[in-house]
Design a protein around this motif. Structure first.
Motif, short mmCIF file in Angstrom:
data_model
loop_
_atom_site.label_atom_id
_atom_site.label_comp_id
_atom_site.label_asym_id
_atom_site.label_seq_id
_atom_site.Cartn_x
_atom_site.Cartn_y
_atom_site.Cartn_z
N ASN A 61 41.51 48.39 -116.89
CA ASN A 61 42.21 47.35 -116.15
C ASN A 61 41.28 46.61 -115.12
O ASN A 61 41.12 45.38 -115.15
N ILE A 62 40.54 47.43 -114.27
CA ILE A 62 39.87 46.92 -113.45
C ILE A 62 38.51 46.36 -113.85
O ILE A 62 37.97 45.69 -113.48
N CYS A 63 37.98 46.96 -114.87
CA CYS A 63 37.05 46.30 -115.63
C CYS A 63 37.22 45.11 -116.19
O CYS A 63 36.52 44.09 -115.97
N ASP A 64 38.32 44.86 -116.73
CA ASP A 64 38.72 43.66 -117.36
C ASP A 64 39.01 42.58 -116.22
O ASP A 64 38.90 41.46 -116.31
N TYR A 65 39.37 43.06 -115.13
CA TYR A 65 39.72 42.10 -113.84
C TYR A 65 38.62 41.56 -113.50
O TYR A 65 38.37 40.38 -113.06
N PHE A 66 37.31 42.42 -113.27
CA PHE A 66 35.98 41.88 -112.82
C PHE A 66 35.35 41.03 -114.25
O PHE A 66 34.31 40.86 -114.04
N ASP A 67 36.08 41.12 -115.35
CA ASP A 67 35.50 40.54 -116.45
C ASP A 67 34.00 41.20 -117.01
O ASP A 67 33.22 40.52 -117.16
N ILE A 68 33.95 42.64 -116.81
CA ILE A 68 32.92 43.19 -117.34
C ILE A 68 33.18 44.49 -118.37
O ILE A 68 34.54 44.81 -118.09
N THR A 69 32.29 44.94 -118.85
CA THR A 69 32.53 46.19 -119.79
C THR A 69 32.40 47.39 -118.93
O THR A 69 31.70 47.30 -117.57
N PRO A 70 32.88 48.32 -119.42
CA PRO A 70 32.59 49.76 -118.73
C PRO A 70 30.99 50.06 -118.50
O PRO A 70 30.82 50.49 -117.29
N ILE A 71 30.18 49.78 -119.41
CA ILE A 71 28.69 49.82 -119.19
C ILE A 71 28.19 49.13 -118.22
O ILE A 71 27.52 49.59 -117.28
N GLU A 72 28.88 47.78 -117.99
CA GLU A 72 28.26 47.09 -116.91
C GLU A 72 28.79 47.45 -115.42
O GLU A 72 28.05 47.40 -114.56
N PHE A 73 29.94 48.24 -115.46
CA PHE A 73 30.48 48.89 -114.50
C PHE A 73 29.40 49.87 -113.90
O PHE A 73 29.23 50.01 -112.80
N PHE A 74 28.95 50.75 -114.73
CA PHE A 74 28.12 51.73 -114.33
C PHE A 74 26.77 51.39 -114.27
O PHE A 74 25.75 52.05 -113.56
N ASP A 75 26.14 50.28 -114.69
CA ASP A 75 24.69 50.02 -114.95
C ASP A 75 24.36 49.13 -113.51
O ASP A 75 24.88 47.54 -113.72
N THR A 76 24.37 49.70 -112.48
CA THR A 76 24.01 48.57 -111.17
C THR A 76 23.01 47.99 -111.20
O THR A 76 22.63 47.11 -110.36
N SER A 77 21.97 47.96 -112.52
CA SER A 77 20.75 47.22 -112.57
C SER A 77 21.08 45.71 -112.86
O SER A 77 20.27 44.77 -112.51
N ILE A 78 22.29 45.42 -113.11
CA ILE A 78 22.73 44.11 -113.66
C ILE A 78 23.16 43.41 -112.55
O ILE A 78 24.17 43.90 -111.98
#
Length: 112
Positions: A61-78
């Motif tokens: 739900n937090i990922c959805d809130y930020f409109d990102i995927t779980p991969i994007e959550f963990f990939d701080t290079s993006i």
């Protein structure tokens, strides 16, 4: 503390800091985010302080809130995952010739 416990603690700390980072980027308070997620007013504050961790459903739900995927959550290079997602959604519908042109433009910009 053994290696597994260290990894768990690192993961918890990463999640806390990443939520805070994304929240600050969007200019939203812990209180407002908590309420918009349908949680009690201190939900995000308790995660940020390390008192709690989100469940898997809460994390998604937090990922959805930020409109990102779980991969994007963990990939701080993006740097700007939302902007990148918007760009991808926009160009996905373009014809091949336009995509090739955009690729050339991006490659040229990257050289500078």
């Amino acid at each position: 503390m053994d290696e597994i416990e260290k990894n768990i603690e690192y993961g918890k700390e990463f999640v806390r800091h990443r939520i805070t980072e994304l929240r600050l980027k969007t200019g939203i308070s812990e209180y407002q985010m908590s309420l918009e997620l349908g949680q009690n007013k201190s939900y995000i504050q308790s995660i940020s302080s390390g008192k709690a961790m989100p469940s898997m459903a809460g994390f998604l739900n937090i990922c959805d809130y930020f409109d990102i995927t779980p991969i994007e959550f963990f990939d701080t290079s993006i740097q700007e995952p939302n902007l990148l997602n918007d760009l991808i959604k926009t160009i996905e519908t373009l014809p091949k010739a336009d995509l090739e042109l955009i690729l050339k433009i991006v490659e040229r910009l990257k050289k500078d």
